[in-house]
Design a protein around this motif. Sequence first.
Motif, PDB file in Angstrom:
ATOM      1  N   PRO A   1       0.605  -1.231  -0.115  1.00 37.85           N
ATOM      2  CA  PRO A   1      -0.144   0.022   0.168  1.00 37.85           C
ATOM      3  C   PRO A   1       0.866   1.260  -0.093  1.00 37.85           C
ATOM      4  N   ASP A   2       0.469   1.996  -0.964  1.00 33.46           N
ATOM      5  CA  ASP A   2       1.163   3.386  -1.058  1.00 33.46           C
ATOM      6  C   ASP A   2       1.101   4.397   0.008  1.00 33.46           C
ATOM      7  N   ILE A   3       1.362   4.169   1.501  1.00 37.45           N
ATOM      8  CA  ILE A   3       1.100   5.008   2.513  1.00 37.45           C
ATOM      9  C   ILE A   3       2.340   5.153   2.978  1.00 37.45           C
ATOM     10  N   PRO A   4       2.536   6.302   3.764  1.00 38.85           N
ATOM     11  CA  PRO A   4       3.845   6.610   4.539  1.00 38.85           C
ATOM     12  C   PRO A   4       4.260   5.618   5.637  1.00 38.85           C
ATOM     13  N   GLY A   5       5.604   5.391   6.012  1.00 40.67           N
ATOM     14  CA  GLY A   5       5.893   4.885   7.047  1.00 40.67           C
ATOM     15  C   GLY A   5       6.230   3.210   6.862  1.00 40.67           C
ATOM     16  N   ILE A   6       5.658   2.775   5.741  1.00 42.73           N
ATOM     17  CA  ILE A   6       5.870   1.243   5.502  1.00 42.73           C
ATOM     18  C   ILE A   6       7.243   0.898   5.339  1.00 42.73           C
ATOM     19  N   ALA A   7       7.868   1.582   4.557  1.00 42.30           N
ATOM     20  CA  ALA A   7       9.469   1.165   4.118  1.00 42.30           C
ATOM     21  C   ALA A   7      10.055   1.281   5.289  1.00 42.30           C
ATOM     22  N   ALA A   8       9.921   2.391   6.131  1.00 38.65           N
ATOM     23  CA  ALA A   8      10.499   2.534   7.558  1.00 38.65           C
ATOM     24  C   ALA A   8      10.225   1.430   8.469  1.00 38.65           C
ATOM     25  N   ARG A   9       8.905   0.879   8.418  1.00 36.97           N
ATOM     26  CA  ARG A   9       8.705  -0.226   9.299  1.00 36.97           C
ATOM     27  C   ARG A   9       9.577  -1.422   8.749  1.00 36.97           C
ATOM     28  N   LEU A  10       9.490  -1.730   7.382  1.00 36.37           N
ATOM     29  CA  LEU A  10      10.006  -2.715   6.705  1.00 36.37           C
ATOM     30  C   LEU A  10      11.518  -2.960   7.321  1.00 36.37           C
ATOM     31  N   PHE A  11      12.390  -1.872   6.842  1.00 39.78           N
ATOM     32  CA  PHE A  11      13.851  -1.788   7.137  1.00 39.78           C
ATOM     33  C   PHE A  11      14.358  -1.730   8.609  1.00 39.78           C
TER      34      PHE A  11
ATOM     35  N   GLU B   1      16.352  -4.812  13.266  1.00 42.03           N
ATOM     36  CA  GLU B   1      16.277  -5.279  14.430  1.00 42.03           C
ATOM     37  C   GLU B   1      16.823  -7.105  14.513  1.00 42.03           C
ATOM     38  N   LYS B   2      16.588  -7.600  13.213  1.00 36.79           N
ATOM     39  CA  LYS B   2      17.140  -9.030  13.346  1.00 36.79           C
ATOM     40  C   LYS B   2      18.411  -9.022  12.834  1.00 36.79           C
ATOM     41  N   GLY B   3      19.014  -7.795  12.517  1.00 33.08           N
ATOM     42  CA  GLY B   3      20.692  -8.041  12.114  1.00 33.08           C
ATOM     43  C   GLY B   3      20.729  -8.045  10.629  1.00 33.08           C
ATOM     44  N   VAL B   4      19.728  -8.145   9.670  1.00 39.71           N
ATOM     45  CA  VAL B   4      19.712  -8.205   8.384  1.00 39.71           C
ATOM     46  C   VAL B   4      20.007  -6.828   7.709  1.00 39.71           C
ATOM     47  N   GLY B   5      21.114  -6.712   6.887  1.00 41.79           N
ATOM     48  CA  GLY B   5      21.111  -5.658   6.236  1.00 41.79           C
ATOM     49  C   GLY B   5      20.614  -5.636   4.767  1.00 41.79           C
ATOM     50  N   ALA B   6      20.007  -4.675   4.172  1.00 37.29           N
ATOM     51  CA  ALA B   6      19.499  -4.337   2.877  1.00 37.29           C
ATOM     52  C   ALA B   6      20.343  -3.648   2.133  1.00 37.29           C
ATOM     53  N   GLU B   7      20.495  -4.122   0.741  1.00 37.08           N
ATOM     54  CA  GLU B   7      21.345  -3.462  -0.384  1.00 37.08           C
ATOM     55  C   GLU B   7      20.587  -3.010  -1.535  1.00 37.08           C
ATOM     56  N   MET B   8      20.829  -2.270  -2.433  1.00 33.93           N
ATOM     57  CA  MET B   8      20.260  -1.944  -3.436  1.00 33.93           C
ATOM     58  C   MET B   8      18.476  -1.714  -3.367  1.00 33.93           C
TER      59      MET B   8
END
Length: 410
Positions: free
Chosen positions: A274-284, A289-296
């Motif tokens: 859903p195109d609403i503010p804050g979802i990308a922030a929640r995802l990353f 918190e689980k120690g997973v780094g995301a790239e690209m």
Amino acid sequence: MEWEKLPLTVLKFGGSSVSDSERMKHVAQIVKKIRDKGFRVAVVVSAMGNMTDELLALASDVATEKDGREMDQLLATGEQQSVALLSLAIKQYGIPAQSFTALQAGIKAAGFPMEGRIYRIEPDAVERALNEGTVAVITGFQAITDNGDVITLGRGGSDLSAVALAAALGADSCQLLKDVTGIMTGDPRVVKKPKKLAQLGFDECMEMAVQGAKVLQARSVEMAARYEMPLYVGSSFVEEEGTWVMSNPVTEGLIIKAVIQDMKVAKVVLLGVPDIPGIAARLFANLAEKGVGAEMIIQNNMRGGVNDIGFLVKKTSLEVASQVCRELCREIDAQGVSFDTEIARVSIVGAGIANHPEIPSKMFNILAEAGINIEMIASTALSITCVVGSARADDAVRELHDHFIDEVAF
């Protein structure tokens, strides 16, 4: 002799350099040679040969689920053998030597098990030994937490240990001695005639490491840059000049310094977000918190008020990333999650890339002419990265190396 007035260098030897008793004796000779030149010498050592991999295999045999604390306890034993054996070998040459564990060397770290982050070094005991003319031999790859537990520093963590100790001790340089003769323009197992780089800037070297080059751990280069600690990467097997990594080296020649591939990544796409503010922030935030780094990270704008969010993770983190994404998918009513492990990223690296707008189009044309499809593209001031199918990754590296490096004179 006033040992405390002599210059100090930190040497680091990888697992292949100390793989057996003969290699231990050879390393002791290298230490003696450098000490005889008028240096105080601190040595950081990895576990012997493939011992870390063997210990990981043993752990898999006895348990299906790996407890992080116990894994750190287990993996740390490899380096403890190495430092004791190397100290014994050095003493055979009449040179005083003393082994140090991470606890004895004052190396403190925090963070996730098997991914510890050094935050302080109190090397008083090591410094006293060095100032008395003793060679200090210190375990790499490990540190101690505030509650006294051992924590390891991730793959390549012995490089990080060496750089951190060099900075804490005020060393003149840190020499990383391995089974390679220096940093190359490409993987010798993939390209026919890679060239050895005599000098390299910290930024370029860090970008190479981040994009998948296996010679140095990215965090070790980052720390060296922070403390302006000159790094030397060379061989412990043959006497041949290696590569110096330092601040702003004066070099001429190639704009593109290296072609790098990374086969150890996977692509994750959260579909129909859903195109609403804050979802990308929640995802990353959840991934972090689980120690997973995301790239690209790429977000595609789509019609109907939904987006796709795609990114890369290490294959070793894919299971955790999958769980995090599925949980969020249910919470936000996204359409689903897709994963692809049959990919690789291929990068060209060089400090001059941003000043040459013709380079991206040339890279894309080279891949297109070779029939290699590009799935994702990302760029920085120092690199351009394409995600391609893993089956064509070697072909992509060879084509790019041929055009950007072999056709350009040093």
